[in-house]
Design an enzyme around this catalytic site. Sequence first.
Site, PDB file in Angstrom:
ATOM      1  N   GLU A   1     -18.049  -1.320  -7.606  1.00  0.00           N
ATOM      2  CA  GLU A   1     -19.402  -2.302  -7.292  1.00  0.00           C
ATOM      3  C   GLU A   1     -19.553  -2.642  -5.754  1.00  0.00           C
ATOM      4  OE1 GLU A   1     -17.850  -2.971 -11.758  1.00  0.00           O
ATOM      5  OE2 GLU A   1     -16.971  -2.697  -9.559  1.00  0.00           O
TER       6      GLU A   1
ATOM      7  N   CYS B   1     -16.823  -8.757  -9.754  1.00  0.00           N
ATOM      8  CA  CYS B   1     -17.901  -7.960  -9.129  1.00  0.00           C
ATOM      9  C   CYS B   1     -18.945  -8.423  -9.981  1.00  0.00           C
ATOM     10  CB  CYS B   1     -17.276  -6.587  -9.490  1.00  0.00           C
ATOM     11  SG  CYS B   1     -16.081  -5.642  -8.749  1.00  0.00           S
TER      12      CYS B   1
ATOM     13  N   ASP C   1      15.391  24.386 -12.202  1.00  0.00           N
ATOM     14  CA  ASP C   1      14.259  24.692 -11.029  1.00  0.00           C
ATOM     15  C   ASP C   1      14.601  23.981  -9.877  1.00  0.00           C
ATOM     16  OD1 ASP C   1      13.261  26.296 -13.054  1.00  0.00           O
ATOM     17  OD2 ASP C   1      11.749  24.965 -13.527  1.00  0.00           O
TER      18      ASP C   1
ATOM     19  N   SER D   1      13.998  13.877  -1.030  1.00  0.00           N
ATOM     20  CA  SER D   1      12.516  13.500  -0.687  1.00  0.00           C
ATOM     21  C   SER D   1      12.222  12.309  -1.275  1.00  0.00           C
ATOM     22  CB  SER D   1      11.461  14.662  -0.911  1.00  0.00           C
ATOM     23  OG  SER D   1      11.761  14.915  -2.380  1.00  0.00           O
TER      24      SER D   1
END
Length: 355
Positions: free
Chosen positions: A46, A78, A194, A228
Site C-alpha cells: 500500500e 497501512c 549429490d 558457501s
Amino acid sequence: MALAISLGRRGLGRTWPNPAVGCVITQGTRIVGRGATRPGGRPHAERVALEQAGAAARGATAYVSLEPCAHHGRTSPCCEALAAAGVARVVSAIEDPDPRVAGRGHAMLRAAGITLEVGLMADEAVAAQKGFLTRIGQGRPMLTLKLATSFDGRIATGTGESRWITGPGARHLTHALRARHDAILVGAGTVRADDPMLNVRGLGAVNQPLRLVASAALDLPLGRLADSARTLPVWLLHGPEAAIDRRAAWAEAGARLIEVPAPGGRIDPAAMMVRLGAEGLTRVFCEGGGQLAASLLAAGLVDEAVGFTAGLALGAGGRAAIGTLPDAALADHPRFRLAETRAVDGDVFHRWVRA
C-alpha cells in the site's frame, strides 16, 4: 484486483515473514499507483502504491490483495496511510487472519469514513497467500514437494545415476519455482549423493532462498554447502543426539544449527515444520529423496506436489521417487487435485494441490 494479486505473487519467496501483497490505486479507469511488498517485507504494498500515486490518491480506489495492516511496527498501519492519503474506497480481497490484524484494518478503514468492499477474487487471493495463511493458521510453512521422475516413477537408476532424467527446460522451471519459495529443503541422503548447491541459477540477479538440510545425526560431508554457508545461508535441522564435533564443524563453516525432535533417529517432520514456521518461513520447496518425501506425505504436510515426468522407463531396479509409506487403505492415503499441467521441452510438468 487481478493485477494486485499478480503484483503480490512477484514477491513470493522474498517477503517472509510478511505476506507478499499487491496494491493498485485507480482514479476512474486510470491506474495512478501500483505496488508490491518489497523484499524483506518492508515497505508494504500500500505504501509503495501510495508513494507512486502521490496527490492522485485523494478520492481514489485502492485494490489490495490482503487486508491492510492495523498494527504498529517499523511504520504506522497501512490503513492509516490510506486514510491520510485521502483514499475514498478500498476493495480488499480477503481478511488477514494474523491476530494483530484480523479485521481491525477493515474496521479502521470504515471508522475513517472509507467505503470498504471485501471478497473480490477471494479464492485467487487465498491461493496466492497460501504460504502466509498456512503459517498463521497451522503454525507451519506451506510445503511444496517436487519430483523429477521417469514415467514409471523412478528418480535414479539402480546405481544412483540421476543426471539428467528430465531436460533443460524442466531444470530451468525448477529454478523458477525455487525462487518463489523462502527455502529449499533436502535430506542428508541428497547431500551425501549429490553435494548440491541448492541455489537459484540461470535467472539473473534473484533473491536466493534459504538452504535447509534435515539430518538427525548431522552425518554430512563438508562440501559445497559448507563452503558457501557464509554467503548463502544454510540451516541444519538435526536431532538432539547429533555429535558435538559435527555441530562444531558446521557452525565453524557458518551454518545455523536448529535442534528438533528425532525419535528413533529420524527427524520428526511435523515438529520440524512447526519450528520453521516459528522462524517466520511461509513457503518451503522440498527436493529431497524418497525417504524425506515419504515422511512428509505420511505426516500430512505436503500442500502442493509438482512433478516433471520424462519419457523414459528405468524399471523395477530404479530408485523409487517415494519411500515406504505406512500401510493404509487406499481411501486413507492423501489425495491431490490436478491444478495445472503442460509440456516443457518434451517432459510433462504437473502441479497438484492437496484435496
